[in-house]
Design an enzyme around this catalytic site. Structure first.
Site, PDB file in Angstrom:
ATOM      1  N   HIS A   1      12.745   2.421 -18.563  1.00  0.00           N
ATOM      2  CA  HIS A   1      11.910   2.344 -16.608  1.00  0.00           C
ATOM      3  C   HIS A   1      12.497   3.449 -15.982  1.00  0.00           C
ATOM      4  O   HIS A   1      13.763   3.151 -16.376  1.00  0.00           O
ATOM      5  CB  HIS A   1      11.409   1.423 -16.230  1.00  0.00           C
ATOM      6  CG  HIS A   1      10.037   0.281 -17.169  1.00  0.00           C
ATOM      7  ND1 HIS A   1      10.462  -0.382 -18.257  1.00  0.00           N
ATOM      8  CD2 HIS A   1       9.124   0.426 -16.799  1.00  0.00           C
ATOM      9  CE1 HIS A   1       9.746  -0.359 -18.467  1.00  0.00           C
ATOM     10  NE2 HIS A   1       8.742  -0.401 -17.507  1.00  0.00           N
TER      11      HIS A   1
ATOM     12  N   PRO B   1       0.630  -1.184   0.237  1.00  0.00           N
ATOM     13  CA  PRO B   1       0.401   0.200   0.276  1.00  0.00           C
ATOM     14  C   PRO B   1       0.747   1.390   0.537  1.00  0.00           C
ATOM     15  O   PRO B   1       0.409   2.364  -0.226  1.00  0.00           O
ATOM     16  CB  PRO B   1      -1.021  -0.064   1.323  1.00  0.00           C
ATOM     17  CG  PRO B   1       0.264  -0.981   2.052  1.00  0.00           C
ATOM     18  CD  PRO B   1       0.497  -1.903   1.490  1.00  0.00           C
TER      19      PRO B   1
ATOM     20  N   GLY C   1       3.576   1.653  -1.704  1.00  0.00           N
ATOM     21  CA  GLY C   1       4.439   1.835  -3.021  1.00  0.00           C
ATOM     22  C   GLY C   1       4.047   2.626  -3.761  1.00  0.00           C
ATOM     23  O   GLY C   1       2.473   3.437  -3.561  1.00  0.00           O
TER      24      GLY C   1
ATOM     25  N   PHE D   1      -0.511  -2.991 -17.534  1.00  0.00           N
ATOM     26  CA  PHE D   1      -2.617  -2.370 -16.884  1.00  0.00           C
ATOM     27  C   PHE D   1      -2.129  -1.292 -17.911  1.00  0.00           C
ATOM     28  O   PHE D   1      -3.795  -0.787 -17.766  1.00  0.00           O
ATOM     29  CB  PHE D   1      -3.073  -2.082 -15.650  1.00  0.00           C
ATOM     30  CG  PHE D   1      -2.829  -3.088 -14.274  1.00  0.00           C
ATOM     31  CD1 PHE D   1      -3.171  -3.813 -14.729  1.00  0.00           C
ATOM     32  CD2 PHE D   1      -1.832  -3.050 -13.617  1.00  0.00           C
ATOM     33  CE1 PHE D   1      -3.136  -5.104 -13.277  1.00  0.00           C
ATOM     34  CE2 PHE D   1      -1.801  -3.951 -12.341  1.00  0.00           C
ATOM     35  CZ  PHE D   1      -2.936  -5.023 -12.170  1.00  0.00           C
TER      36      PHE D   1
ATOM     37  N   LYS E   1      13.089   0.792 -10.766  1.00  0.00           N
ATOM     38  CA  LYS E   1      12.327  -0.203 -11.414  1.00  0.00           C
ATOM     39  C   LYS E   1      13.716  -2.111 -10.597  1.00  0.00           C
ATOM     40  O   LYS E   1      14.900  -1.678 -11.005  1.00  0.00           O
ATOM     41  CB  LYS E   1      12.799  -1.631 -12.795  1.00  0.00           C
ATOM     42  CG  LYS E   1      11.422  -2.043 -13.370  1.00  0.00           C
ATOM     43  CD  LYS E   1      11.264  -2.273 -14.288  1.00  0.00           C
ATOM     44  CE  LYS E   1       9.976  -3.250 -14.956  1.00  0.00           C
ATOM     45  NZ  LYS E   1       9.249  -4.186 -13.984  1.00  0.00           N
TER      46      LYS E   1
ATOM     47  N   ASP F   1       1.765  -4.759   4.567  1.00  0.00           N
ATOM     48  CA  ASP F   1       2.761  -3.640   4.411  1.00  0.00           C
ATOM     49  C   ASP F   1       4.168  -4.472   4.765  1.00  0.00           C
ATOM     50  O   ASP F   1       4.225  -5.840   5.779  1.00  0.00           O
ATOM     51  CB  ASP F   1       2.517  -2.905   5.338  1.00  0.00           C
ATOM     52  CG  ASP F   1       3.240  -2.028   4.457  1.00  0.00           C
ATOM     53  OD1 ASP F   1       4.892  -1.605   3.813  1.00  0.00           O
ATOM     54  OD2 ASP F   1       3.536  -0.662   5.057  1.00  0.00           O
TER      55      ASP F   1
HETATM   56  N1  LIG Z   1       1.562  -4.446 -14.550  1.00  0.00           N
HETATM   57  C1  LIG Z   1       1.191  -3.240 -14.027  1.00  0.00           C
HETATM   58  O1  LIG Z   1       1.252  -2.061 -14.991  1.00  0.00           O
HETATM   59  C2  LIG Z   1       2.635  -2.647 -12.908  1.00  0.00           C
HETATM   60  C3  LIG Z   1       2.698  -0.868 -13.147  1.00  0.00           C
HETATM   61  C4  LIG Z   1       3.910  -0.318 -12.476  1.00  0.00           C
HETATM   62  C5  LIG Z   1       4.798  -0.843 -12.139  1.00  0.00           C
HETATM   63  N2  LIG Z   1       4.217  -2.661 -11.760  1.00  0.00           N
HETATM   64  C6  LIG Z   1       5.179  -3.412 -10.923  1.00  0.00           C
HETATM   65  O2  LIG Z   1       4.332  -3.097  -9.810  1.00  0.00           O
HETATM   66  C7  LIG Z   1       5.804  -3.903  -8.876  1.00  0.00           C
HETATM   67  C8  LIG Z   1       5.457  -2.252  -7.275  1.00  0.00           C
HETATM   68  O3  LIG Z   1       5.736  -1.685  -8.069  1.00  0.00           O
HETATM   69  P1  LIG Z   1       5.944  -0.077  -7.465  1.00  0.00           P
HETATM   70  O4  LIG Z   1       6.655   1.165  -8.852  1.00  0.00           O
HETATM   71  O5  LIG Z   1       4.557   0.679  -6.789  1.00  0.00           O
HETATM   72  O6  LIG Z   1       6.969  -0.006  -6.885  1.00  0.00           O
HETATM   73  P2  LIG Z   1       7.519   0.449  -4.932  1.00  0.00           P
HETATM   74  O7  LIG Z   1       8.646  -0.008  -4.732  1.00  0.00           O
HETATM   75  O8  LIG Z   1       7.185   2.093  -5.120  1.00  0.00           O
HETATM   76  O9  LIG Z   1       6.503  -0.832  -4.353  1.00  0.00           O
HETATM   77  C9  LIG Z   1       6.389  -2.336  -3.717  1.00  0.00           C
HETATM   78  C10 LIG Z   1       6.070  -2.143  -2.448  1.00  0.00           C
HETATM   79  O10 LIG Z   1       5.581  -2.894  -1.623  1.00  0.00           O
HETATM   80  C11 LIG Z   1       6.267  -3.037  -0.371  1.00  0.00           C
HETATM   81  N3  LIG Z   1       6.918  -4.701  -0.492  1.00  0.00           N
HETATM   82  C12 LIG Z   1       8.033  -5.066  -0.139  1.00  0.00           C
HETATM   83  N4  LIG Z   1       8.479  -5.918   0.434  1.00  0.00           N
HETATM   84  C13 LIG Z   1       6.583  -6.205   1.231  1.00  0.00           C
HETATM   85  C14 LIG Z   1       6.426  -7.208   2.003  1.00  0.00           C
HETATM   86  N5  LIG Z   1       6.910  -7.966   2.853  1.00  0.00           N
HETATM   87  N6  LIG Z   1       4.966  -6.819   2.121  1.00  0.00           N
HETATM   88  C15 LIG Z   1       4.777  -6.196   1.471  1.00  0.00           C
HETATM   89  N7  LIG Z   1       4.660  -5.053   1.064  1.00  0.00           N
HETATM   90  C16 LIG Z   1       6.322  -5.565   0.706  1.00  0.00           C
HETATM   91  C17 LIG Z   1       7.380  -1.873  -0.451  1.00  0.00           C
HETATM   92  O11 LIG Z   1       7.508  -1.695   1.335  1.00  0.00           O
HETATM   93  C18 LIG Z   1       6.479  -0.986  -1.580  1.00  0.00           C
HETATM   94  O12 LIG Z   1       5.902  -0.253  -0.448  1.00  0.00           O
HETATM   95  C19 LIG Z   1       6.991  -3.877  -9.017  1.00  0.00           C
HETATM   96  O13 LIG Z   1       7.206  -5.388  -9.807  1.00  0.00           O
HETATM   97  C20 LIG Z   1       6.711  -3.547 -10.624  1.00  0.00           C
HETATM   98  O14 LIG Z   1       7.015  -4.216 -11.462  1.00  0.00           O
HETATM   99  C21 LIG Z   1       3.584  -3.007 -12.536  1.00  0.00           C
HETATM  100  O1  LIG Z   2       7.238   0.572 -12.825  1.00  0.00           O
HETATM  101  C1  LIG Z   2       7.654  -1.028 -13.278  1.00  0.00           C
HETATM  102  O2  LIG Z   2       8.163  -1.310 -11.999  1.00  0.00           O
HETATM  103  C2  LIG Z   2       7.032  -0.886 -14.182  1.00  0.00           C
HETATM  104  N1  LIG Z   2       6.875  -2.305 -14.665  1.00  0.00           N
HETATM  105  C3  LIG Z   2       5.788  -2.751 -15.901  1.00  0.00           C
HETATM  106  C4  LIG Z   2       6.568  -4.050 -16.255  1.00  0.00           C
HETATM  107  O3  LIG Z   2       7.974  -4.867 -15.694  1.00  0.00           O
HETATM  108  O4  LIG Z   2       6.567  -4.675 -17.343  1.00  0.00           O
HETATM  109  C5  LIG Z   2       5.252  -1.673 -16.354  1.00  0.00           C
HETATM  110  C6  LIG Z   2       4.492  -0.956 -16.078  1.00  0.00           C
HETATM  111  C7  LIG Z   2       6.092  -0.038 -14.935  1.00  0.00           C
END
Ligand SMILES: NC(=O)c1ccc[n+]([C@@H]2O[C@H](COP(=O)([O-])OP(=O)(O)OC[C@H]3O[C@@H](n4cnc5c(N)ncnc54)[C@H](O)[C@@H]3O)[C@@H](O)[C@H]2O)c1
Ligand SMILES: O=C(O)C1=N[C@H](C(=O)O)CCC1
EC number: 1.17.1.8
Length: 266
Positions: A155, A11, A13, A128, A159, A36
């Site tokens: 990115h 939550p 992140g 997404f 990351k 968290d």
């Molecule tokens: N699918 C999509 O469209 C999309 C878009 C953006 C990011 N992402 C992915 O989503 C994930 C998060 O991205 P972000 O930019 O928010 O990262 P971020 O680093 O800002 O957030 C990750 C969060 O996970 C928390 N975390 C770590 N270990 C944990 C645990 N054991 N239990 C609960 N929480 C825990 C951290 O404290 C942090 O707050 C990454 O894998 C990223 O690649 C996917």
């Molecule tokens: O911020 C990230 O990490 C993102 N990861 C996704 C990926 O691995 O494709 C895409 C969106 C942002």
């Protein structure tokens, strides 16, 4: 529409905070718990900077799913934790929407099998953003006509995984349409290791990490005297939220695993 009870992992992140705002403004979504790394025993509303949502915070997903009645786990954590969480959700019979990236082909196959065996709807969505999904689909269409293609994903520098989930999914889709080919000169060499990027069936994938970026990708197709570039840019994390909402609503109708938002978009 029935209210969907959501547990959010991650939550605090960047994506997690955006997802909390989505849940707060969406009448059919209710936050019933959060997981968290710290802050166990608090409520979301007690954590500085987070929306005033009255949901308990846990540091352990299994405990959370034992104590709250959840319909869907939304995981936005780290590759290492996301993989553990999806298994825990399946063990508890809870559907998942996984935005966390970094799953290998073998892990996806294994999860697909488990989801089917247990009849638990699961969506793993490497991206997404609707525009990114279209970019991947357009690349799949183009791959029928152009065998020579390279992917450049860009990115932010926080990351953890490379290549991005989006690049992996793009290559996956391109491979369904492209006649396999080892690209470039048959005798090419790398004077600096890694100069040509990763090589999957001859498709080269390059990962750029820089501060200031969010999530971007270019798919470059080359042909005789021509080049086609398909590019998508996410400038902020709000760009992902309509896809998150769609995935949460759709997973409620599923009893198998779906990998990629393109499979649930009309
Ligand atoms: N699918 C999509 O469209 C999309 C878009 C953006 C990011 N992402 C992915 O989503 C994930 C998060 O991205 P972000 O930019 O928010 O990262 P971020 O680093 O800002 O957030 C990750 C969060 O996970 C928390 N975390 C770590 N270990 C944990 C645990 N054991 N239990 C609960 N929480 C825990 C951290 O404290 C942090 O707050 C990454 O894998 C990223 O690649 C996917
Ligand atoms: O911020 C990230 O990490 C993102 N990861 C996704 C990926 O691995 O494709 C895409 C969106 C942002």
């Amino acid at each position: 529409m029935k209210t969907i009870a959501v547990v959010l992992a991650g939550p605090r992140g960047r994506m997690g905070q955006e997802a909390l705002r989505l849940i707060e403004r969406t009448p059919n979504l209710q936050l019933v718990g959060a997981v968290d790394r710290v802050n166990g025993g608090k409520r979301i509303a007690d954590i500085a900077g987070l929306p005033a949502l009255d949901a308990p915070v846990y540091e352990d997903l299994a405990q959370c799913l034992q104590e709250v009645q959840a319909d869907v786990l939304l995981d936005l954590t780290t590759p290492e934790i996301g993989k553990k969480h999806v298994h825990i959700a399946m063990q508890h019979g809870v559907r998942s929407v996984i935005g966390t990236t970094g799953f290998t082909e073998a892990e996806l196959q294994d999860l697909t099998h488990t989801a089917k065996e247990r009849g638990i709807g699961t969506i793993i969505a490497p991206n997404f953003a609707v525009g990114a999904v279209l970019m991947m689909k357009f690349a799949q269409m183009a791959a029928k006509y152009f065998q020579d293609v390279e992917v450049i994903e860009l990115h932010h520098d926080q990351k953890l995984d490379a290549p991005s989930g989006t690049a992996m999914k793009t290559v996956d889709l391109i491979r369904t349409a492209r006649t396999p080919k080892q690209q470039g000169h048959p005798n090419e060499t790398e004077t600096w290791t890694g100069a040509r990027g990763a090589n999957v069936d001859g498709i080269h994938v390059h990962s750029v990490r820089l501060p200031g970026l969010v999530a971007h990708q270019e798919v470059l197709f080359g042909g005789d005297g021509q080049m086609l570039t398909i590019r998508h840019d996410s400038f902020n994390r709000a760009s992902f939220m309509s896809g998150v909402k769609l995935a949460i609503e759709t997973v409620m109708q599923l009893d198998t695993l779906v990998y990629g938002l393109e499979n649930i978009m009309d």
